[in-house]
Design a protein around this motif. Structure first.
Motif, PDB file in Angstrom:
ATOM      1  N   TYR C 203       3.573   6.302  -7.451  1.00 22.59           N
ATOM      2  CA  TYR C 203       3.274   6.824  -8.781  1.00 22.59           C
ATOM      3  C   TYR C 203       2.288   5.889  -9.453  1.00 22.59           C
ATOM      4  O   TYR C 203       2.522   4.676  -9.537  1.00 22.59           O
ATOM      5  CB  TYR C 203       4.541   6.929  -9.636  1.00 22.59           C
ATOM      6  CG  TYR C 203       4.238   7.559 -10.978  1.00 22.59           C
ATOM      7  CD1 TYR C 203       4.298   8.920 -11.138  1.00 22.59           C
ATOM      8  CD2 TYR C 203       3.841   6.786 -12.071  1.00 22.59           C
ATOM      9  CE1 TYR C 203       3.978   9.511 -12.341  1.00 22.59           C
ATOM     10  CE2 TYR C 203       3.521   7.367 -13.280  1.00 22.59           C
ATOM     11  CZ  TYR C 203       3.595   8.729 -13.417  1.00 22.59           C
ATOM     12  OH  TYR C 203       3.269   9.327 -14.607  1.00 22.59           O
ATOM     13  N   ALA C 262     -12.975   1.775   2.290  1.00 22.16           N
ATOM     14  CA  ALA C 262     -12.925   0.400   1.769  1.00 22.16           C
ATOM     15  C   ALA C 262     -12.733   0.415   0.255  1.00 22.16           C
ATOM     16  O   ALA C 262     -11.910  -0.336  -0.290  1.00 22.16           O
ATOM     17  CB  ALA C 262     -14.200  -0.347   2.142  1.00 22.16           C
ATOM     18  N   GLY C 263     -13.473   1.299  -0.414  1.00 22.36           N
ATOM     19  CA  GLY C 263     -13.324   1.406  -1.870  1.00 22.36           C
ATOM     20  C   GLY C 263     -11.938   1.897  -2.249  1.00 22.36           C
ATOM     21  O   GLY C 263     -11.324   1.409  -3.205  1.00 22.36           O
ATOM     22  N   ALA C 266      -9.519  -0.850  -2.008  1.00 24.91           N
ATOM     23  CA  ALA C 266      -9.642  -1.744  -3.170  1.00 24.91           C
ATOM     24  C   ALA C 266      -8.919  -1.170  -4.385  1.00 24.91           C
ATOM     25  O   ALA C 266      -8.136  -1.876  -5.034  1.00 24.91           O
ATOM     26  CB  ALA C 266     -11.116  -1.972  -3.488  1.00 24.91           C
ATOM     27  N   VAL C 269      -5.127  -1.459  -4.133  1.00 23.77           N
ATOM     28  CA  VAL C 269      -4.633  -2.810  -4.409  1.00 23.77           C
ATOM     29  C   VAL C 269      -4.715  -3.089  -5.909  1.00 23.77           C
ATOM     30  O   VAL C 269      -3.776  -3.628  -6.510  1.00 23.77           O
ATOM     31  CB  VAL C 269      -5.430  -3.860  -3.601  1.00 23.77           C
ATOM     32  CG1 VAL C 269      -5.001  -5.264  -3.985  1.00 23.77           C
ATOM     33  CG2 VAL C 269      -5.238  -3.632  -2.110  1.00 23.77           C
ATOM     34  N   LEU C 270      -5.819  -2.674  -6.526  1.00 23.10           N
ATOM     35  CA  LEU C 270      -5.957  -2.892  -7.966  1.00 23.10           C
ATOM     36  C   LEU C 270      -4.894  -2.107  -8.736  1.00 23.10           C
ATOM     37  O   LEU C 270      -4.424  -2.550  -9.782  1.00 23.10           O
ATOM     38  CB  LEU C 270      -7.362  -2.489  -8.428  1.00 23.10           C
ATOM     39  CG  LEU C 270      -8.482  -3.422  -7.946  1.00 23.10           C
ATOM     40  CD1 LEU C 270      -9.849  -2.814  -8.175  1.00 23.10           C
ATOM     41  CD2 LEU C 270      -8.384  -4.771  -8.648  1.00 23.10           C
ATOM     42  N   SER C 273      -1.818  -4.046  -8.721  1.00 24.28           N
ATOM     43  CA  SER C 273      -1.965  -5.171  -9.644  1.00 24.28           C
ATOM     44  C   SER C 273      -1.792  -4.729 -11.086  1.00 24.28           C
ATOM     45  O   SER C 273      -1.054  -5.353 -11.851  1.00 24.28           O
ATOM     46  CB  SER C 273      -3.343  -5.796  -9.439  1.00 24.28           C
ATOM     47  OG  SER C 273      -3.641  -6.651 -10.506  1.00 24.28           O
ATOM     48  N   SER C 274      -2.433  -3.629 -11.480  1.00 25.79           N
ATOM     49  CA  SER C 274      -2.355  -3.263 -12.895  1.00 25.79           C
ATOM     50  C   SER C 274      -0.972  -2.723 -13.257  1.00 25.79           C
ATOM     51  O   SER C 274      -0.592  -2.741 -14.417  1.00 25.79           O
ATOM     52  CB  SER C 274      -3.457  -2.268 -13.271  1.00 25.79           C
ATOM     53  OG  SER C 274      -3.303  -1.095 -12.540  1.00 25.79           O
ATOM     54  N   GLY C 275      -0.210  -2.274 -12.260  1.00 26.32           N
ATOM     55  CA  GLY C 275       1.163  -1.865 -12.546  1.00 26.32           C
ATOM     56  C   GLY C 275       2.155  -2.999 -12.326  1.00 26.32           C
ATOM     57  O   GLY C 275       3.348  -2.831 -12.551  1.00 26.32           O
ATOM     58  N   ASN C 276       1.642  -4.136 -11.849  1.00 22.72           N
ATOM     59  CA  ASN C 276       2.473  -5.299 -11.501  1.00 22.72           C
ATOM     60  C   ASN C 276       3.620  -4.893 -10.577  1.00 22.72           C
ATOM     61  O   ASN C 276       4.789  -5.140 -10.832  1.00 22.72           O
ATOM     62  CB  ASN C 276       3.029  -5.961 -12.762  1.00 22.72           C
ATOM     63  CG  ASN C 276       3.490  -7.375 -12.485  1.00 22.72           C
ATOM     64  OD1 ASN C 276       2.921  -8.059 -11.636  1.00 22.72           O
ATOM     65  ND2 ASN C 276       4.531  -7.813 -13.183  1.00 22.72           N
TER      66      ASN C 276
END
Lengths: 43, 319, 390
Positions: C203, C262-263, C266, C269-270, C273-276
């Motif tokens: 999600y 590849a994009g 990325a 992964v981001l 990160s932004s959802g921790n």
């Protein structure tokens, strides 16, 4: 280990901080990968 | 129930009136939509519920549902964890009380009638509607049977007639909307012998709940489930045990369902507006490049021909 | 690619015909069961699990895998990559057939298919993401039909109508990209409303973008994969241009797919990160998530890149299979595996064999139609009357 956050402000300060670092890494990574992908192309 | 019939009818009228006057809704960014003023709610005080299944029997009766597999007097069904089905719009489940063992708690499950219903937000044919009385009602005459409402519902309430070949419907609690508009109480509320269910204006139900917290602080967890969950619901719950122990989800958040998809929907006009511009631009650039390439080629061919010709003509001159 | 001899081809086709006949027979019988007995008669769907493989595979995968049409036509007509021109018609055809079959499958899945026009003509549920999906898919199916029609018109000898439609190419291509952007992403946006049911790793508020980007991967990879198959079975139908351009298509599309993957890696992964969401990676679902992200996103990206570097068409072709499987896995994860993750195993869904039977039946119809069309219409070759007419 994982930090606990009580405010949205603190949460976002942390996650955005990590995300910005990853964004920079992504820019570098995508550039390197482009070189890898097109390295053997003839002009 | 302690509310007189006359008072109750007065409320019904008031709900209608205040809706027609209503605050004008605007799409301004920080506008808060508070829902229908003076709509009704039902407060379920689980500390008073004894798990007698009278509400289940009444629900079955007023909704003309098929007879249950086991009679409503059979309390052994409480031992298993049941959910709403096409045959039962409400079920009572029994849970161990983590605070007081040996004193089980009972929780009546049915449609919570969200203030901003996820089912209504998800329905692509507007078969669901939040009414001014508070009930979320369903119209089978337009339903296509896509079952996205069932996906969307955070409380896992709507059920579907999988065995119907031609006329499958979604089935769920109507908060007895047809009875309420006639001035009657919902079947379950009327049948409850313990006054564990109270019906009235949502604001008043919240007040009653708070009053009980104040009077009997040791008896309750200080939280009204449904006051803010998923943006608020028209069924409200108070409990002595943590709500999690009653199989209720505490991680739903307070965002109303339509807000979850509003962002994605708002990208539609942006795509329609900007994509053609972007794509036409790319097309123009590629076409221009092609044209240049063509002229370059033509020039190259022309100069080659010239060269060829001059080379051919040179010997002639010499000769 | 080794070409099969005529005799070999015949035996393959008669085997295919035999299997097709069985699948069609079973499919027709299952269709009867479905419409005579309702969804309950053939599916394992339940009140907890209202969507099964007819949505996750037939709709979500079907639409994603049919993305080759808009990807190829925009590359050639809008981005000016003329060297891929021979790939456009097969891609448009598979796109058109793909969407047509999605529509067919939806008729099995919804309770009252004869009411499918209701959201358009009776009552519009404009707040529903599904409304937008329906609107776009219906419109795009029409656009694809028009884009495909010149091939049929050349076959039927309708010269004037064909030339008229060809004039609309750019307009139709732009429409196709706009509509595809919207509904490919909206298929992901369908799940924005269920933060409490879909596992946090899948999600994300980025889910519409994830779905859109993976549709590009699916489109590019499917073009490579299909071209591999049609070279195996329909090489005799291909003209010189098609055969000559095919390797370039594989290399070029492989390169594009590599970079898009590849994009995508990325932004995935981001998104974590932004959802921790890092701590979820340590759980069982986290392991499964990493299998998807590393094995079916990072790996195909790398393999495509290596294939492009060493000019290995075989590696690129096999990678396209991996990439397509990756997109299918992603749709299954979002719609089935990570959906309802909070429920006990006894309440989870596993498809009934008859549901799978219907899906196979529908794919088989697609294969038969594809074969019917490419053996008759100018898809893999240019019609002699219209050479260099574009």
């Amino acid at each position: 280990m994982d930090p606990i956050f009580y405010t949205l402000q603190d949460f976002m300060t942390y996650t955005e901080g990590v995300t910005y670092l990853l964004v920079i890494a992504t820019l570098a990574g995508m550039t390197v990968f482009w070189w890898f992908l097109t390295g053997k192309d003839k002009d | 129930m302690s509310i007189s019939r006359r008072k109750f009818l007065g409320w019904v009228g008031a709900a209608g009136l205040s809706t027609t006057i209503g605050k004008s809704a605007s799409a301004a960014t920080n506008k808060h939509f508070a829902g229908y003023p003076d709509s009704f709610a039902i407060l379920h005080d689980t500390t008073l519920c004894v798990g007698c299944r009278s509400c289940e029997a009444a629900c079955n009766k007023v909704n003309d549902l098929p007879p249950p597999d086991r009679p409503f007097t059979d309390l052994s069904v409480l031992e298993t964890r049941r959910r709403t089905t096409t045959k039962a719009f409400t079920v009572v489940n029994k849970y161990d009380n983590p605070k007081k063992s040996g004193h089980p708690v009972f929780y009546k499950k049915q449609c919570n009638h969200c203030l901003e219903p996820a089912c209504a937000s998800a329905c692509f044919v507007r078969a669901f509607k939040k009414t001014k009385t508070g009930a979320v009602v369903y119209d089978p005459s337009v339903c296509v049977g896509c079952r996205y409402c069932m996906i969307a519902c955070p409380f896992e309430i709507p059920t579907y007639e999988y065995d119907q070949a031609l006329t499958p419907r979604i089935r769920k609690c109507t908060m007895c909307h047809p009875r309420v508009i006639e001035g009657q109480l919902p079947g379950c509320v009327e049948a409850c012998p313990m006054e564990a269910l109270s019906f009235g204006k949502r604001e008043d139900m919240i007040k009653i709940a708070r009053e009980r917290f104040r009077k009997y602080p040791d008896r309750y967890v200080n939280h009204i489930y449904g006051e803010n969950e998923m943006g608020g619901t028209s069924w409200l719950y108070v409990s002595g045990a943590p709500f999690k122990a009653l199989g209720m989800r505490e991680d739903l958040g307070i965002k109303p369902a339509p807000e979850l998809t509003a962002g994605a929907l708002s990208s539609v006009p942006i795509i329609v507006g900007l994509w053609p511009v972007l794509l036409a631009g790319i097309y123009a650039v590629s076409k221009r490049k092609e044209k240049f390439a063509q002229t370059d080629q033509e020039e190259a061919v022309a100069s080659a021909l010239d060269k060829d010709r001059s080379e051919q003509s040179q010997p002639e001159e010499e000769s | 690619m080794a070409h099969v001899t005529t005799g070999e081809r015949k035996s393959i086709f008669s085997l295919f015909n035999f299997i097709a006949l069985i699948v069609l027979g079973v499919g027709i019988y299952l269709t009867y069961l479905r419409f005579a007995g309702g969804l309950g008669a053939v599916t394992n769907l339940s009140d907890y699990n209202p969507w099964g493989i007819w949505i996750s595979f037939d709709l979500l995968c079907g639409v994603a895998l049919a993305a080759g049409g808009y990807v190829t036509s925009s590359a050639v007509y809008l981005f000016g990559m003329k060297k891929y021109h021979s790939a456009v018609r097969p891609a448009i055809l598979t796109g058109f057939l793909g969407y047509a079959l999605v529509f067919l499958a939806i008729n099995y899945d919804v309770g009252r298919p004869w009411r499918l026009p209701y959201p358009l003509v009776v009552q519009q549920g404009t707040t529903s993401v599904l409304f937008e999906v329906g609107l776009c898919v219906a419109t795009y199916l029409t656009v694809l039909f028009i884009e495909f029609s010149p091939a049929a018109m050349e076959w039927l000898g309708l010269k004037r109508a064909r030339n008229l439609v060809v004039k609309l190419t750019i307009l139709l291509t732009i429409f196709g990209v706009v509509l595809s952007t919207m509904h490919q992403s909206s298929l992901g946006a369908l799940f924005l409303i269920v933060p409490s049911k879909l596992h946090p790793l899948w999600y994300s508020s980025y889910i519409p973008i994830y779905f859109f980007v993976t549709s590009i991967v699916a489109g590019l990879s499917m073009v490579i994969f299909e071209s591999t198959l049609s070279h195996r079975f329909f090489a005799h139908k291909m003209d010189e241009t098609h055969l000559k351009e095919a390797n370039g298509v594989t290399l070029g599309f492989g390169k594009a797919a590599s970079y898009v993957l590849a994009g995508y890696f990325a932004i995935k992964v981001l998104g974590i990160s932004s959802g921790n969401l890092w701590h979820y990676l340590k759980t069982g679902y986290g392991t499964w998530y990493l299998v998807e992200l590393l094995g079916f996103v990072a790996l195909p990206s790398l393999l495509y890149a290596i294939g492009v570097r060493v000019k290995s068409l075989t590696l690129i072709k096999w990678t396209s299979v991996l990439a397509v499987l990756g997109v299918i896995l992603n749709r299954f994860n979002v719609c089935l595996i990570a959906f309802n993750w909070h429920l006990p195993a006894s309440e989870r869904y596993f498809p009934h064999w008859m549901e799978i039977g219907i899906s196979v039946f529908i794919v088989m119809i697609g294969l038969i139609l594809y074969r019917f069309i490419v053996t008759r219409m100018p898809i893999l070759y240019e019609h002699s009357d219209y050479k260099d007419a574009h």
